[in-house]
Design an enzyme around this catalytic site. Structure first.
Site, PDB file in Angstrom:
ATOM      1  N   ILE B 469       0.617  -1.446  -0.307  1.00  0.00           N
ATOM      2  CA  ILE B 469      -0.403   0.068  -0.205  1.00  0.00           C
ATOM      3  C   ILE B 469       1.150   1.247   0.236  1.00  0.00           C
ATOM      4  O   ILE B 469       1.100   2.191   0.450  1.00  0.00           O
ATOM      5  CB  ILE B 469      -0.827  -0.020   0.949  1.00  0.00           C
ATOM      6  CG1 ILE B 469      -0.002   0.401   2.862  1.00  0.00           C
ATOM      7  CG2 ILE B 469      -2.047  -1.047   1.255  1.00  0.00           C
ATOM      8  CD1 ILE B 469      -1.181  -0.179   3.769  1.00  0.00           C
ATOM      9  N   ILE B 616      16.653  -3.703   8.987  1.00  0.00           N
ATOM     10  CA  ILE B 616      15.832  -2.668   8.428  1.00  0.00           C
ATOM     11  C   ILE B 616      16.069  -3.654   6.851  1.00  0.00           C
ATOM     12  O   ILE B 616      16.932  -3.908   6.672  1.00  0.00           O
ATOM     13  CB  ILE B 616      16.685  -1.469   8.657  1.00  0.00           C
ATOM     14  CG1 ILE B 616      16.271  -0.621   9.804  1.00  0.00           C
ATOM     15  CG2 ILE B 616      16.210  -0.775   7.090  1.00  0.00           C
ATOM     16  CD1 ILE B 616      14.688  -0.186   9.983  1.00  0.00           C
ATOM     17  N   ASN B 618      14.603  -2.484   4.050  1.00  0.00           N
ATOM     18  CA  ASN B 618      15.121  -1.721   2.734  1.00  0.00           C
ATOM     19  C   ASN B 618      15.260  -0.510   3.597  1.00  0.00           C
ATOM     20  O   ASN B 618      14.433   0.742   4.035  1.00  0.00           O
ATOM     21  CB  ASN B 618      14.522  -1.427   1.745  1.00  0.00           C
ATOM     22  CG  ASN B 618      14.582  -0.525   0.555  1.00  0.00           C
ATOM     23  OD1 ASN B 618      14.930   1.178   0.982  1.00  0.00           O
ATOM     24  ND2 ASN B 618      13.971  -1.166  -0.655  1.00  0.00           N
ATOM     25  N   GLN B 625       8.356   5.000   4.967  1.00  0.00           N
ATOM     26  CA  GLN B 625       7.853   4.759   6.096  1.00  0.00           C
ATOM     27  C   GLN B 625       7.811   6.159   7.989  1.00  0.00           C
ATOM     28  O   GLN B 625       6.850   6.550   7.569  1.00  0.00           O
ATOM     29  CB  GLN B 625       7.926   3.506   6.746  1.00  0.00           C
ATOM     30  CG  GLN B 625       7.019   2.490   5.678  1.00  0.00           C
ATOM     31  CD  GLN B 625       5.559   2.482   5.370  1.00  0.00           C
ATOM     32  OE1 GLN B 625       5.309   1.875   6.213  1.00  0.00           O
ATOM     33  NE2 GLN B 625       5.524   3.314   4.454  1.00  0.00           N
ATOM     34  N   LYS B 688      10.737  -6.015  12.862  1.00  0.00           N
ATOM     35  CA  LYS B 688       9.870  -5.641  13.629  1.00  0.00           C
ATOM     36  C   LYS B 688       9.064  -4.767  12.454  1.00  0.00           C
ATOM     37  O   LYS B 688       9.883  -4.397  10.959  1.00  0.00           O
ATOM     38  CB  LYS B 688      10.294  -4.907  14.685  1.00  0.00           C
ATOM     39  CG  LYS B 688      10.769  -6.265  15.552  1.00  0.00           C
ATOM     40  CD  LYS B 688      10.205  -5.713  16.954  1.00  0.00           C
ATOM     41  CE  LYS B 688      12.130  -4.893  17.578  1.00  0.00           C
ATOM     42  NZ  LYS B 688      11.965  -4.833  18.570  1.00  0.00           N
ATOM     43  N   GLY B 691       5.591   0.675   9.985  1.00  0.00           N
ATOM     44  CA  GLY B 691       5.068   1.625   9.572  1.00  0.00           C
ATOM     45  C   GLY B 691       4.070   2.527  10.117  1.00  0.00           C
ATOM     46  O   GLY B 691       3.339   3.195   9.913  1.00  0.00           O
ATOM     47  N   GLU B 692       4.256   2.516  11.562  1.00  0.00           N
ATOM     48  CA  GLU B 692       3.345   2.936  12.222  1.00  0.00           C
ATOM     49  C   GLU B 692       3.763   3.957  13.687  1.00  0.00           C
ATOM     50  O   GLU B 692       3.451   4.902  14.037  1.00  0.00           O
ATOM     51  CB  GLU B 692       1.969   2.342  13.101  1.00  0.00           C
ATOM     52  CG  GLU B 692       1.058   2.089  12.064  1.00  0.00           C
ATOM     53  CD  GLU B 692      -0.161   0.700  12.545  1.00  0.00           C
ATOM     54  OE1 GLU B 692      -0.951   0.786  12.517  1.00  0.00           O
ATOM     55  OE2 GLU B 692       1.003  -0.587  13.162  1.00  0.00           O
TER      56      GLU B 692
END
Lengths: 175, 729, 332
Positions: B469, B616, B618, B625, B688, B691-692
C-alpha cells in the site's frame, strides 16, 4: 460533444457528454489513466496535467472546453522504459510511497520549474522582481509551489529532494 | 509443499547477515517505481473492462432510522440509468480489520451519510447525476446520540489494570501530574478513494479493489453477499494508500457486486472524496486523563491512564488508547481504564497506529508536564523510567532500543541547546522552542504464506496475496528472496495482491514486512537446503551469490544446477514466544517549532526521528515509512480534526479543503536515524514493524515544543492558532 | 451534475447574447464545476467565455491598470507592473489556492467565488444562501470559518477569497457589461453584498451581466502587505487575512488602506479606520483604537469567536510593522 485534443503530441478525437471533465476524459475515454482522481474538486492535485504549458487540475475543467488544446499527461512525460530525468529523480529519492499522487506531483513539478524559470514569484518569495535563479531555488520555494499536490503517504521531503536535484541541474545545463 | 515455521523460540542465527548477495537492507529503489512514476501502475479504477457500468452510492440524510423506500422512477428519465440498488446485504460500515466476516448489514440507518443505495448508469456522469436526484424515503428515529459524552460509558475490561494504590502514590509523590486532554477524530484520507470493480464470471466474483488484507476481505465479501469464499477472487496489485482505511471490505464493494450480478456486466463503484470521509473508518475522538506520581528524581511510583472513546452501536472496536501505556514506563501503582461511548457517528476503526497514535501523544504530553513540574530534563526523565520487566505482566522485553534512541536523538538534534525555561527564545515575530517524545508501538507477527519459485533459468518469483500500500512490500520481499537465493534483485519478480496466491498477513498493524518477509524467508531456506542437497553439501556451507551456488571451492551457476523449477511455499506463524515476551518497537521524536507571536500559527522547523525496529530490510522505504508517520504526527498535532455537528452527528468537514492534512509547505526536511538492531525473538528475519512507529508520539514532540516556545499548553487537540492566542500575551 | 447545453463563445458579443439568453458563464470553472458536481449549482446552459479575449492587462488613461476579466490569477500575480506597483494584489493572489488553480482561475471569476460554508456545501443541510428559506445551519452548528462582521440572521458565511481583499484595499473598480451591451462601473467595495435577507445574492451582478475588467487606480506609494492566518501553511482558506497599503510621511500616517478577508460576510473595508488613522502619529494606542473601531460590532457564534482577537492582533501588528513600530508598539 465533439472535441479535438492534442494529447502528448497526438491528435485525439473525443465525442462525449459535455459534463465529462478533462480528467474523466483521459481516464475513462482515452485510455490514459495516469492522471488520478483523488478528490474531484481541485483539493489534492492528483489529477494535475499540463495544458498549453500550464499545470491545471484536470478534474475542474471540462474536456469540451479544451478543443484544440495541447495536453501533456504523465504518459507524455515518460514511460517506464524511457523515464524523464524528473521521474528518475522521484524513483531515486523515493518521492512517493503508494504512487497514487505521483503522476500529479511530477506533472506539477515539471510545470512549476517552468514557472519559476519564467520568474513567477510565490507567496514565500522575499523579492518579487521577476528574477529567479533555479540553481538557488530554496526548499521553502519548492514546498510552497508544490503545496497544491497532497501526498498523504507524506513523501514531501523526498519529493523536495527530487525536485531540488532537477532544478539545480537544470540551471546548470542552461548556463 | 508448505514449509511452516512457528515462532516458539528465538531465531538468532541472523542468516540474512551471513548471506552473500549484500542486497538486504540496502536502499534499493522500488522495483515498481518506474510504473508509479509513469502512471502505469494499475489501481482498482483503471482496468477499463469492456462494458463497465458506473455506480455512485447514495447517502442517508438522517442520522438514525431506516430506508423505507427508493423511488426509482425519480431517476428513470435520466439518460443512461441502468438501475438503482438497495439491499439488505448492503454494509452499514466497512468491516473492521481482520473481521473475516461481514459487518452489520441492512437498511437500518445508524449515522448521517451512511450509504444506502447505489445508482448505476452507462456513464459516470449519469450515475453521479442520478445519485444526487434519487428520491429516498427515510423513516427517521429521534433517538440518535450525537455527543459521545451523553451516552453511558461501557468499560472495556480487557484493557483495565488496577495495581497497587495509585491514589496513595499520588498523595505521597514528590511530583505529580493529573491532566486531562482531548483529541478529535481523524480520517486516513488515503489519496486513492476506495474503489471496487465487480465482475461475475460463471458464478464467480472477481473484485478489483483497493484493499489491504485480501484473505480476510475475500471472506468478508463472500459472507456479505452469501456465496462461498472459494468463488471470490480479489485483485489489489496496487493500492493508493490505506492507513487502516482499506483493512476491511467496504460498502462500495458489496454494492458493486450486487449490481454487477443484476446487470451481468462489470460495475465500477468509486467513493467520492466526501464519501471517503463519511463512509470509511474514522479514528475515534478521545478524552484522556493521565496521572503520574514520581519521586524527587522523577522515578514513577504510580501511573494512571484513563480514556474515553466512541463507536457505533454493535461495533466492538474501541480505540486501544492504552496499548503502549501498559508496557512503556514503570510505576508500581497503576490504574488503566478504557471506556466506550455509543454514538450515531461514522464507524470508528483503525486509522494508522490505532491506540498509540493518540495514546502515546497524550502520555508523552503528560511526561513533558511532569518533567517541567519536576525540573528534570524530558529526555532524562524518560530514561529513568524505562522498566526492567513489563510492569503489569512481569515478562521480559525482546530487544528494546529505547534508551539508545533517546540518547542518540538528543545528541544528533542538539537537544542541549533547548532552553529549559519556556518562551525565552524569540526570532523576530517567531517564538522558537524544542520538544521531544518517546515513540513506541506494539509489535506482532501474524500468520503469512508465500510461494517462492527458483526457476531453472536462475530467476525467481515470489508470489503471495500480500499487498503493497506504499509500504515497500515489493521491495523488501524482492530483497529477502534475492539475498537468500543469491540473486541480483533484478532477477527476482514479486507478484502481490491476488487471492489466488498464498494468503498473507496483509498490510495492517505494522506486521506486514516481518510476517510476509518471514514467509518468504522460510520458503527460501528450504530452497537453499534443496540446492545444498544437489551439491551434496551442508546448507550452512552453501553460499549463493550472483546466481552462483558455491560450496567449498566449487562454484556452479544455478541455471546449470537446476533441471526444473524449485517451488516452495513458506508459512510463518506466531508461536508460544509471543506470550512470554513483550515485543515492541521504540524510538524518539525531536521537533523544533516556531510559533507566530501575532497569529499563533505554528510551523515545524526541524524534526528528527530515531527508531529501533529490528532489522531494516530496505533503508530507503523504511525511512519513507518513518517520515510519513512523522508527518502524520504534524497533522494531528496542528490541524487534523473531524468536526461533527452535535445536532445530528453529520460531519461538516468532509473534503480535503476543509479537513487539513499536511501539505508540502507544512513539512520541513526530516531526519531519520535507525538504531542497528536484530530482534530474533520477534521474527526469524529479526525484523519488526515500522509503518506506524513514526506517528506514535510524534504529535507530542510538536506540542511539547509549542509549550517550550510559548509557555502555552494546548490540551484540546489540534493545537490550532485560536487555542494558542487565547493563552498567549 | 445536471445535463446542460454547452456553448463556446468566441467574442464578447457572443457572450453578451448568451448572457441575455440566461446562460451561466464559465471561465476557469474552478468554483462553478466544483459546485455543479455537488448539484449546488445547476445551470441549464453554460457559456464558455475562455476564448472571448479580455485576457490582457493594459494601462489606463488615468495611469492605472485595466485587468481583463479573463486574465488568469497566475498571470496577474506575475505581471511586472502588478509586482512593481500593486504588490499587495500579487501577494494576495499568491496566498490563495494552489499553482494549478491559479492557472485556471480568472480575475472576474474569482470575484464571484462563492462561500466555503460547509452548510452551503451540503445539500442535505439548511442554507439560506443555497436554498432561501431553509434556515442557516451554521449558526448553531460548526461555524469556525464563519464571519463575525456583516452577518444577518439569515446568513453568517464569509466570502472566502484573497484576491478581492487586496482589490478592496486598492479601491479598484469593476467594469460590468450588461446583457443589453451597456457598460457600468462599480467600485469593488460595493460589488459584494451583505447577506441581509437575501443571502442567495452574493454580489450586485444582475442576470446576464458580465464582468469585463477590474480597474486599478493610479499606483500609490506606501508599504503593501498581505497577511493571511490559516490552519496550515499553504493551500488553505484564510481564517483571517489582511491586505494593507500604509504610508507614513513626516512622522504621520498618510495612507491606511486596509481590507480584511474571511472576517466579514464579504471582503471587509471599514472607512472609519482610514479616517481614524490618517494624519495621526503612529502609536500603539492609536492602533488599539483602530482595532476597537473595526471590531466594535463584531459578533461571534461560538466556533469563530477567535476571529475577533485574531483580527485585532493582525491589525495592530500590521500597522506597527508598516509604520516602523517595534513589537512593544514603540518607535523602533
Amino acid at each position: 460533444m465533439k472535441t479535438k485534443l492534442i494529447i502528448n503530441g497526438q491528435d485525439r478525437a473525443l465525442d462525449a457528454d459535455p459534463r465529462v471533465t478533462l480528467l474523466d476524459a483521459l481516464r475513462n475515454h482515452l485510455g490514459l489513466p495516469g492522471a488520478k482522481k483523488g478528490c474531484d474538486h481541485g483539493q489534492c492535485g492528483a489529477c494535475t496535467v499540463i495544458v498549453n504549458g500550464r499545470r491545471v487540475n484536470s478534474c475542474l475543467t471540462l474536456a469540451c472546453m479544451h478543443d484544440g488544446d495541447a495536453v501533456t499527461t504523465i504518459e507524455g512525460i515518460g514511460m517506464a522504459d524511457d523515464l524523464d530525468p524528473l521521474q528518475q529523480a522521484f524513483v531515486r529519492h523515493d518521492g512517493y510511497q503508494c504512487g497514487y499522487c505521483t503522476p500529479g506531483q511530477i506533472c506539477s513539478a515539471r510545470a512549476m520549474l517552468d514557472e519559476a524559470e519564467a520568474g513567477w514569484p510565490s507567496f514565500v518569495s522575499e523579492e518579487m522582481d521577476g528574477a529567479i535563479d533555479l540553481s538557488q531555488l530554496s526548499d521553502e520555494e519548492i514546498s510552497e509551489r508544490m503545496s497544491g499536490n497532497i501526498c498523504r503517504c507524506s513523501a514531501y521531503s523526498n519529493i523536495v529532494d527530487a525536485i531540488r536535484e532537477i532544478a539545480h541541474e537544470k540551471q546548470g545545463a542552461s548556463a | 509443499m508448505t514449509e511452516t515455521r512457528t515462532m516458539d523460540r528465538p531465531d538468532r542465527r541472523n542468516i540474512l547477515d551471513e548471506a552473500a548477495q549484500g542486497v538486504i537492507g540496502t536502499p534499493m529503489d522500488r522495483p515498481e517505481g518506474k510504473l508509479k512514476v509513469s502512471g502505469t501502475a494499475t489501481y482498482a479504477h483503471e482496468y477499463n473492462l469492456p462494458g463497465t457500468a458506473f455506480g455512485v452510492l447514495v447517502r442517508a440524510t438522517v442520522p438514525s432510522g431506516r430506508l423505507a423506500h427508493v423511488n426509482e422512477t425519480s431517476v428513470a428519465d435520466i439518460e443512461g440509468i441502468l438501475g438503482v440498488y438497495s439491499d439488505e446485504r448492503f454494509l452499514r460500515n466497512p468491516a473492521q480489520g481482520g473481521a473475516n466476516e461481514a459487518p452489520v448489514q441492512g437498511t437500518d440507518i445508524d449515522y448521517f451519510g451512511q450509504a444506502v443505495a447505489l445508482v448505476v448508469a452507462e456513464t459516470f456522469e449519469a450515475a453521479r447525476d442520478g445519485a444526487t436526484r434519487i428520491q429516498l424515503r427515510l423513516d427517521a428515529d429521534d433517538d440518535g446520540v450525537f455527543d459521545p459524552a451523553s451516552s453511558p460509558p461501557e468499560a472495556q475490561p480487557d484493557e483495565a489494570v488496577d495495581q497497587g494504590d495509585l491514589s496513595a502514590a499520588m498523595a505521597d509523590a514528590a511530583h505529580s501530574i493529573d491532566v486531562t486532554y482531548t483529541t478529535p477524530g481523524h480520517n486516513s484520507a488515503a489519496m486513492e478513494p476506495h474503489c471496487s470493480v465487480a465482475e461475475w464470471q460463471d458464478g464467480n466474483l472477481i473484485l478489483r479493489g483497493s484493499y489491504q488484507m485480501l484473505k480476510y476481505n475475500r471472506n468478508e465479501i463472500a459472507d456479505a453477499i452469501g456465496i462461498d469464499p472459494a468463488k471470490v477472487r480479489i485483485l489489489s496489485p496496487y493500492v493508493g494508500g490505506g492507513f487502516g482505511s482499506k483493512l476491511g471490505i467496504a460498502p462500495e464493494a458489496v454494492a458493486a457486486a450486487i449490481a454487477a450480478k443484476a446487470l451481468n456486466r462489470p460495475v465500477c463503484v468509486a467513493l467520492t472524496r466526501q464519501q471517503v470521509f463519511e463512509n470509511v473508518m474514522r479514528r475515534s475522538e478521545s478524552k484522556q486523563r493521565v496521572r503520574l506520581a514520581a519521586d524527587k528524581d522523577g522515578k514513577l511510583s504510580g501511573l494512571g491512564h484513563e480514556a474515553w472513546v466512541s463507536n457505533l452501536p454493535e461495533e466492538s472496536f474501541a480505540e486501544p488508547v492504552l496499548q503502549a501505556t501498559h508496557f512503556l514506563y514503570g510505576g508500581d501503582s497503576r490504574k488503566l481504564d478504557l471506556y466506550l461511548h455509543r454514538v450515531n457517528r461514522i464507524c470508528a476503526g483503525s486509522v494508522r497506529a490505532p491506540g498509540e497514535a493518540i495514546g502515546m501523544q497524550i502520555l508523552e504530553n503528560a511526561m513533558d508536564e511532569l518533567a517541567h513540574e519536576a525540573g528534570i530534563d524530558p529526555v532524562e526523565l524518560r530514561i529513568r523510567n524505562i522498566p526492567d520487566m513489563h510492569p503489569e505482566k512481569d515478562i521480559p522485553y525482546t530487544s528494546r532500543k529505547m534508551e539508545e534512541a533517546l540518547r542518540t536523538g538528543a545528541e544528533a538534534f542538539g537537544w542541549d541547546k533547548r532552553p529549559a525555561k519556556p518562551a525565552t527564545r524569540r526570532e523576530g515575530e517567531w517564538l522558537v522552542g524544542m520538544g521531544m517524545a518517546t515513540a513506541a508501538r506494539i509489535n506482532m507477527l501474524q500468520a503469512s504464506e508465500a510461494r517462492v519459485t527458483l526457476k531453472a533459468d536462475g530467476t525467481a518469483i515470489v508470489e503471495t496475496d500480500m499487498t503493497d500500500i506504499g509500504t515497500g512490500t515489493y521491495s523488501i520481499l524482492t530483497q529477502i528472496a534475492a539475498e537468500m537465493l543469491g540473486l541480483p534483485s533484478e532477477r527476482v519478480t514479486t507478484i502481490l495482491g491476488d487471492t489466488d496466491l498464498p494468503p498473507a498477513a496483509g498490510s495492517g498493524g505494522s506486521w506486514g514486512a516481518a510476517s510476509s518477509g518471514s514467509s518468504v524467508f522460510v520458503a527460501c531456506e528450504e530452497i537453499r537446503e534443496r540446492i545444498a542437497e544437489r551439491l551434496d553439501c551442508k546448507p550452512d556451507e552453501l553460499t549463493l551469490k550472483d546466481g552462483q551456488a558455491i560450496c567449498g571451492n566449487r562454484s556452479t551457476p544455478l541455471a546449470d544446477l537446476l533441471d526444473s523449477d524449485i517451488c516452495v511455499e513458506g508459512r510463518i506463524e506466531s508461536g508460544k514466544l509471543s506470550q512470554k515476551v513483550q515485543s515492541a518497537t521504540y524510538g524518539a521524536h525531536f521537533a523544533e517549532v516556531a510559533v507566530n507571536a501575532v497569529t499563533g500559527e505554528t510551523r515545524v522547523r526541524r524534526m528528527l526521528g530515531v527508531f529501533g525496529c529490528g532489522r531494516i530490510l530496505n533503508e530507503k522505504t523504511a525511512r519513507s515509512q518513518c517520515i510519513g508517520g512523522m508527518t502524520w504526527g504534524m497533522g494531528i498535532a496542528l490541524h487534523e480534526d473531524l468536526m461533527f455537528d452535535l445536532r445530528d452527528g453529520h460531519l461538516t468537514n468532509r473534503d480535503l479543503a476543509e479537513y487539513h492534512v499536511p501539505v508540502n509547505l507544512d513539512v520541513p526536511q526530516q531526519d531519520v536515524i535507525f538504531i542497528d538492531e536484530r530482534d530474533g525473538e520477534s521474527s526469524p528475519i529479526q525484523a519488526k514493524g515500522i509503518g506506524e512507529l513514526g506517528i506514535c508520539g510524534a504529535a507530542a514532540a510538536i506540542t511539547n515544543a509549542i509549550f517550550n516556545a510559548t509557555g502555552v499548553r494546548v490540551r484540546d487537540y489540534p493545537a490550532t492558532l485560536d487555542k494558542i492566542i487565547a493563552e498567549m500575551a | 451534475m445536471r445535463p446542460f447545453e454547452y456553448q463556446r463563445c468566441d467574442t464578447v458579443t457572443d457572450a453578451r447574447q448568451a448572457g441575455a439568453g440566461g446562460s451561466r458563464f464559465i471561465a476557469g470553472g474552478t468554483n462553478l464545476l466544483d459546485l455543479m458536481k455537488l448539484q449546488i449549482e445547476t445551470p441549464q446552459d453554460l457559456a464558455d467565455i475562455n476564448r472571448i479575449g479580455l485576457d490582457t492587462i493594459d494601462e489606463t488613461d488615468e495611469g492605472g491598470l485595466r485587468i481583463g476579466a479573463l486574465v488568469r490569477n497566475s498571470d496577474c500575480a506575475a505581471d511586472a507592473r502588478i509586482l512593481r506597483d500593486y504588490p499587495v494584489l500579487a501577494r494576495a493572489i499568491l496566498a490563495g489556492a494552489s499553482g494549478q488553480l491559479r492557472n485556471r482561475a480568472t480575475t472576474g471569476g474569482n470575484l464571484c467565488q462563492r462561500t466555503r460554508c460547509s452548510y452551503f456545501y451540503d445539500t442535505a443541510m439548511p442554507c439560506n444562501k443555497r436554498e432561501p428559506g431553509t434556515g442557516c445551519g451554521a449558526r448553531g452548528g460548526q461555524n469556525r470559518n464563519m464571519a463575525v462582521l456583516g452577518t444577518s440572521e439569515h446568513c453568517i458565511a464569509t466570502y472566502p477569497g484573497d484576491m478581492a481583499v487586496a482589490m478592496y484595499a486598492l479601491d479598484a473598480t469593476v467594469e460590468i457589461q450588461a446583457a443589453d451591451g451597456g457598460t457600468r462601473l462599480l467600485p469593488v467595495r460595493q460589488f459584494h453584498r451583505l447577506p441581509g435577507d437575501t443571502p442567495e445574492r452574493d454580489n450586485e451582478l444582475d442576470e446576464g451581466e458580465l464582468i469585463t475588467a477590474v480597474l486599478l487606480p493610479k499606483p500609490v506609494g506606501g508599504k503593501h502587505g498581505y497577511r493571511k492566518a490559516r490552519d496550515r501553511a499553504s493551500y488553505a482558506f484564510a481564517l483571517v487575512s489582511l491586505a494593507s497599503v500604509v504610508e507614513v510621511s513626516d512622522g504621520k500616517i498618510a495612507r491606511a488602506d486596509l481590507a480584511f478577508g474571511s472576517l466579514g460576510t464579504r471582503p471587509w473595508h471599514d472607512p472609519r479606520l482610514e479616517q481614524l488613522l490618517v494624519g495621526e502619529e503612529p502609536s500603539k494606542a492609536l492602533f488599539e483604537k483602530a482595532a476597537d473601531t473595526l471590531l466594535a460590532e463584531a459578533k461571534g457564534f461560538g466556533g469563530n469567536d477567535f476571529k475577533i482577537p485574531l483580527a485585532r492582533r493582525m491589525l495592530i501588528a500590521t500597522l506597527a510593522d508598516a509604520t516602523g513600530l517595534n513589537a512593544a508598539g514603540e518607535p523602533a
